[in-house]
Design a protein around this motif. Structure first.
Motif, PDB file in Angstrom:
ATOM      1  N   TYR A 232       0.821  -1.440  -0.005  1.00 46.64           N
ATOM      2  CA  TYR A 232       0.069   0.076   0.007  1.00 46.64           C
ATOM      3  C   TYR A 232       0.811   1.227  -0.005  1.00 46.64           C
ATOM      4  O   TYR A 232       0.700   2.258  -0.756  1.00 46.64           O
ATOM      5  CB  TYR A 232      -0.925   0.041   1.312  1.00 46.64           C
ATOM      6  N   ARG A 233       1.851   1.039   0.732  1.00 49.52           N
ATOM      7  CA  ARG A 233       2.688   2.390   0.903  1.00 49.52           C
ATOM      8  C   ARG A 233       3.262   2.811  -0.459  1.00 49.52           C
ATOM      9  O   ARG A 233       3.444   3.804  -0.901  1.00 49.52           O
ATOM     10  CB  ARG A 233       3.978   1.873   2.018  1.00 49.52           C
ATOM     11  N   GLU A 234       3.796   1.563  -1.288  1.00 51.37           N
ATOM     12  CA  GLU A 234       4.284   1.966  -2.476  1.00 51.37           C
ATOM     13  C   GLU A 234       3.412   2.789  -3.308  1.00 51.37           C
ATOM     14  O   GLU A 234       3.692   3.620  -4.219  1.00 51.37           O
ATOM     15  CB  GLU A 234       5.027   0.857  -3.244  1.00 51.37           C
ATOM     16  N   ARG A 235       2.280   2.313  -3.639  1.00 50.01           N
ATOM     17  CA  ARG A 235       1.207   2.824  -4.373  1.00 50.01           C
ATOM     18  C   ARG A 235       0.679   4.269  -3.997  1.00 50.01           C
ATOM     19  O   ARG A 235       0.354   5.294  -4.487  1.00 50.01           O
ATOM     20  CB  ARG A 235       0.151   1.909  -4.398  1.00 50.01           C
ATOM     21  N   LEU A 236       0.737   4.489  -2.485  1.00 50.91           N
ATOM     22  CA  LEU A 236       0.246   5.722  -1.967  1.00 50.91           C
ATOM     23  C   LEU A 236       1.447   6.854  -2.356  1.00 50.91           C
ATOM     24  O   LEU A 236       1.206   7.950  -2.749  1.00 50.91           O
ATOM     25  CB  LEU A 236       0.178   5.739  -0.657  1.00 50.91           C
ATOM     26  N   ARG A 237       2.782   6.350  -2.393  1.00 52.10           N
ATOM     27  CA  ARG A 237       3.851   7.368  -2.898  1.00 52.10           C
ATOM     28  C   ARG A 237       3.950   7.686  -4.155  1.00 52.10           C
ATOM     29  O   ARG A 237       4.069   8.963  -4.636  1.00 52.10           O
ATOM     30  CB  ARG A 237       5.267   6.574  -2.481  1.00 52.10           C
ATOM     31  N   ASP A 238       3.130   6.884  -5.110  1.00 52.62           N
ATOM     32  CA  ASP A 238       3.069   7.193  -6.469  1.00 52.62           C
ATOM     33  C   ASP A 238       2.015   7.974  -6.527  1.00 52.62           C
ATOM     34  O   ASP A 238       1.928   9.040  -7.341  1.00 52.62           O
ATOM     35  CB  ASP A 238       2.924   6.020  -7.364  1.00 52.62           C
ATOM     36  N   ALA A 239       0.863   8.060  -5.830  1.00 48.78           N
ATOM     37  CA  ALA A 239      -0.588   8.744  -5.971  1.00 48.78           C
ATOM     38  C   ALA A 239      -0.369   9.927  -5.209  1.00 48.78           C
ATOM     39  O   ALA A 239      -0.897  11.090  -5.709  1.00 48.78           O
ATOM     40  CB  ALA A 239      -1.474   8.059  -5.400  1.00 48.78           C
ATOM     41  N   TYR A 240       0.571   9.988  -4.146  1.00 51.78           N
ATOM     42  CA  TYR A 240       0.724  11.459  -3.530  1.00 51.78           C
ATOM     43  C   TYR A 240       2.320  11.777  -3.225  1.00 51.78           C
ATOM     44  O   TYR A 240       2.813  11.510  -2.289  1.00 51.78           O
ATOM     45  CB  TYR A 240       0.024  11.382  -2.109  1.00 51.78           C
ATOM     46  N   PRO A 241       2.961  12.108  -4.507  1.00 47.09           N
ATOM     47  CA  PRO A 241       4.314  12.396  -4.126  1.00 47.09           C
ATOM     48  C   PRO A 241       4.710  13.410  -3.527  1.00 47.09           C
ATOM     49  O   PRO A 241       3.944  14.660  -3.456  1.00 47.09           O
ATOM     50  CB  PRO A 241       4.746  12.571  -5.615  1.00 47.09           C
ATOM     51  N   PRO A 242       5.590  13.534  -2.622  1.00 45.56           N
ATOM     52  CA  PRO A 242       5.946  14.542  -1.798  1.00 45.56           C
ATOM     53  C   PRO A 242       6.399  15.795  -2.761  1.00 45.56           C
ATOM     54  O   PRO A 242       6.869  15.756  -3.928  1.00 45.56           O
ATOM     55  CB  PRO A 242       7.085  14.131  -1.109  1.00 45.56           C
ATOM     56  N   ARG A 243       6.018  16.968  -1.875  1.00 41.10           N
ATOM     57  CA  ARG A 243       6.522  18.300  -2.765  1.00 41.10           C
ATOM     58  C   ARG A 243       7.623  19.140  -1.685  1.00 41.10           C
ATOM     59  O   ARG A 243       7.556  18.596  -0.603  1.00 41.10           O
ATOM     60  CB  ARG A 243       5.197  19.233  -3.254  1.00 41.10           C
ATOM     61  N   PRO A 244       8.059  20.087  -2.332  1.00 38.72           N
ATOM     62  CA  PRO A 244       9.043  20.858  -1.400  1.00 38.72           C
ATOM     63  C   PRO A 244       8.398  21.360   0.097  1.00 38.72           C
ATOM     64  O   PRO A 244       8.943  21.388   0.819  1.00 38.72           O
ATOM     65  CB  PRO A 244       9.406  22.165  -2.461  1.00 38.72           C
ATOM     66  N   HIS A 245       7.043  21.620  -0.189  1.00 41.37           N
ATOM     67  CA  HIS A 245       6.289  22.347   1.035  1.00 41.37           C
ATOM     68  C   HIS A 245       5.471  21.150   1.879  1.00 41.37           C
ATOM     69  O   HIS A 245       4.908  21.435   2.611  1.00 41.37           O
ATOM     70  CB  HIS A 245       5.564  23.362   0.542  1.00 41.37           C
ATOM     71  N   GLY A 246       5.767  19.899   1.313  1.00 42.45           N
ATOM     72  CA  GLY A 246       4.569  18.704   1.983  1.00 42.45           C
ATOM     73  C   GLY A 246       4.085  18.024   0.895  1.00 42.45           C
ATOM     74  O   GLY A 246       4.106  18.093  -0.272  1.00 42.45           O
ATOM     75  N   THR A 247       3.344  17.232   1.588  1.00 42.93           N
ATOM     76  CA  THR A 247       2.348  16.221   0.452  1.00 42.93           C
ATOM     77  C   THR A 247       1.044  16.853   0.861  1.00 42.93           C
ATOM     78  O   THR A 247       0.393  16.958   1.834  1.00 42.93           O
ATOM     79  CB  THR A 247       2.430  14.810   1.124  1.00 42.93           C
ATOM     80  N   VAL A 248       0.539  17.076  -0.644  1.00 40.22           N
ATOM     81  CA  VAL A 248      -0.897  17.519  -0.448  1.00 40.22           C
ATOM     82  C   VAL A 248      -1.823  16.417  -0.613  1.00 40.22           C
ATOM     83  O   VAL A 248      -1.832  15.482  -1.425  1.00 40.22           O
ATOM     84  CB  VAL A 248      -1.155  18.485  -1.815  1.00 40.22           C
ATOM     85  N   TYR A 249      -2.727  16.585   0.425  1.00 40.49           N
ATOM     86  CA  TYR A 249      -3.735  15.381   0.471  1.00 40.49           C
ATOM     87  C   TYR A 249      -5.369  15.961   0.363  1.00 40.49           C
ATOM     88  O   TYR A 249      -5.791  16.593   1.518  1.00 40.49           O
ATOM     89  CB  TYR A 249      -3.722  14.576   1.667  1.00 40.49           C
ATOM     90  N   PRO A 250      -5.842  16.046  -0.650  1.00 44.24           N
ATOM     91  CA  PRO A 250      -7.278  16.804  -0.740  1.00 44.24           C
ATOM     92  C   PRO A 250      -8.091  15.836   0.117  1.00 44.24           C
ATOM     93  O   PRO A 250      -8.257  14.676   0.139  1.00 44.24           O
ATOM     94  CB  PRO A 250      -7.629  16.602  -2.240  1.00 44.24           C
ATOM     95  N   PHE A 251      -9.079  16.580   0.773  1.00 45.55           N
ATOM     96  CA  PHE A 251      -9.696  16.145   1.951  1.00 45.55           C
ATOM     97  C   PHE A 251     -11.300  16.466   1.738  1.00 45.55           C
ATOM     98  O   PHE A 251     -11.601  17.849   2.381  1.00 45.55           O
ATOM     99  CB  PHE A 251      -9.168  16.355   3.314  1.00 45.55           C
ATOM    100  N   ARG A 252     -12.136  16.008   1.014  1.00 42.46           N
ATOM    101  CA  ARG A 252     -13.391  16.423   1.092  1.00 42.46           C
ATOM    102  C   ARG A 252     -14.459  16.001   2.235  1.00 42.46           C
ATOM    103  O   ARG A 252     -14.359  15.053   2.520  1.00 42.46           O
ATOM    104  CB  ARG A 252     -14.031  15.771  -0.288  1.00 42.46           C
TER     105      ARG A 252
END
Length: 261
Positions: A232-252
């Motif tokens: 699961y971790r490997e697939r989440l890393r692809d779906a939510y790549p880290p950015r310089p300011h953090g990892t963006v996780y849209p939360f509806r």
């Protein structure tokens, strides 16, 4: 947050990113405005922080906080205020209250398949003019949840985890408005998507360990759980790549306040 699903809940893990998790609840309570409830019921109180917030906002009210998880209630009792704020274990599907001025349910209903039948019953438990206020996640199509469903039904895991997969367990804001307006309530319903920036290693994984992943972790032994998490971790890393300011996780989130007329 009631844990009606078959899972063992970890208050400490749920508290990771606690500020982000708590934000929708704060906004729900603010939307209630200048109401002055005497009796408040928190259905699905989790580890107690939301109920403590309710008791602080309305110091003249008595708050009864309920949750189906003994682990959560054990943690919540640290917030008790004798005569004003109490906690107890309760299956929300069998709760049968009355004469409440405010019923609050924070991130609970997605765990209760029967909640569409419960909501009208809960509004009947309100005093005239009383309010039912709840918020639920609306991100079941997000990669974090879609990947989880795909893994649970994969050849490797379906025998042990396939039974946990379910369709989106909540309605849209419009769906809840129709349901509760049809039951005679005045309804305010809306949606918000928070563009959360999470920090730390594998932050989306740490987030779902506190919520959506709990039934999976309960169903597997430690060795199998580690193997599942690695995949699961490997697939989440692809779906939510880290950015310089953090990892963006849209939360509806979906919010509803229904007033009994």
């Amino acid at each position: 947050m009631s844990r009606q699903a078959e899972a063992v809940w970890d208050p400490a893990q749920y508290g990771v990113y606690g500020d982000e998790r708590f934000r929708p609840f704060r906004e729900l309570v603010e939307r209630l405005g200048d109401v002055a409830p005497r009796r408040i019921i928190d259905l699905g109180c989790g580890s107690g922080e939301p109920a403590a917030t309710l008791a602080g906002r309305w110091p003249a009210a008595v708050v009864e906080a309920l949750d189906s998880s003994p682990e959560m209630i054990d943690a919540a009792r640290a917030h008790e205020i004798p005569g004003r704020l109490t906690f107890r274990v309760q299956d929300l599907r069998t709760w049968d209250g009355h004469d409440a001025d405010l019923i609050v349910s924070n991130a609970v209903l997605q765990w209760i398949p029967e909640h569409l039948e419960l909501l009208p019953r809960w509004t009947d438990a309100l005093a005239p003019g009383g309010r039912l206020a709840f918020q639920v996640p609306g991100n079941f199509a997000a990669p974090s949840h879609a990947i989880l469903r795909e893994l649970c039904t994969s050849d490797r895991w379906t025998a042990r985890l396939g039974h946990l997969v379910r369709d989106a367990p909540v309605l849209s804001a419009e769906g809840y408005l129709d349901l509760l307006a049809g039951h005679g309530c005045d309804v305010d319903a809306w949606e918000t998507t928070y563009m959360q920036t999470l920090t730390g290693d594998d932050p989306v994984l740490e987030w779902v360990k506190g919520t959506a992943l709990r039934p999976v972790l309960t169903a597997l032994d430690a060795t199998a759980a580690d193997a599942f998490i690695a995949e699961y971790r490997e697939r989440l890393r692809d779906a939510y790549p880290p950015r310089p300011h953090g990892t963006v996780y849209p939360f509806r989130r979906i919010f509803v306040i229904a007033r009994r007329t």
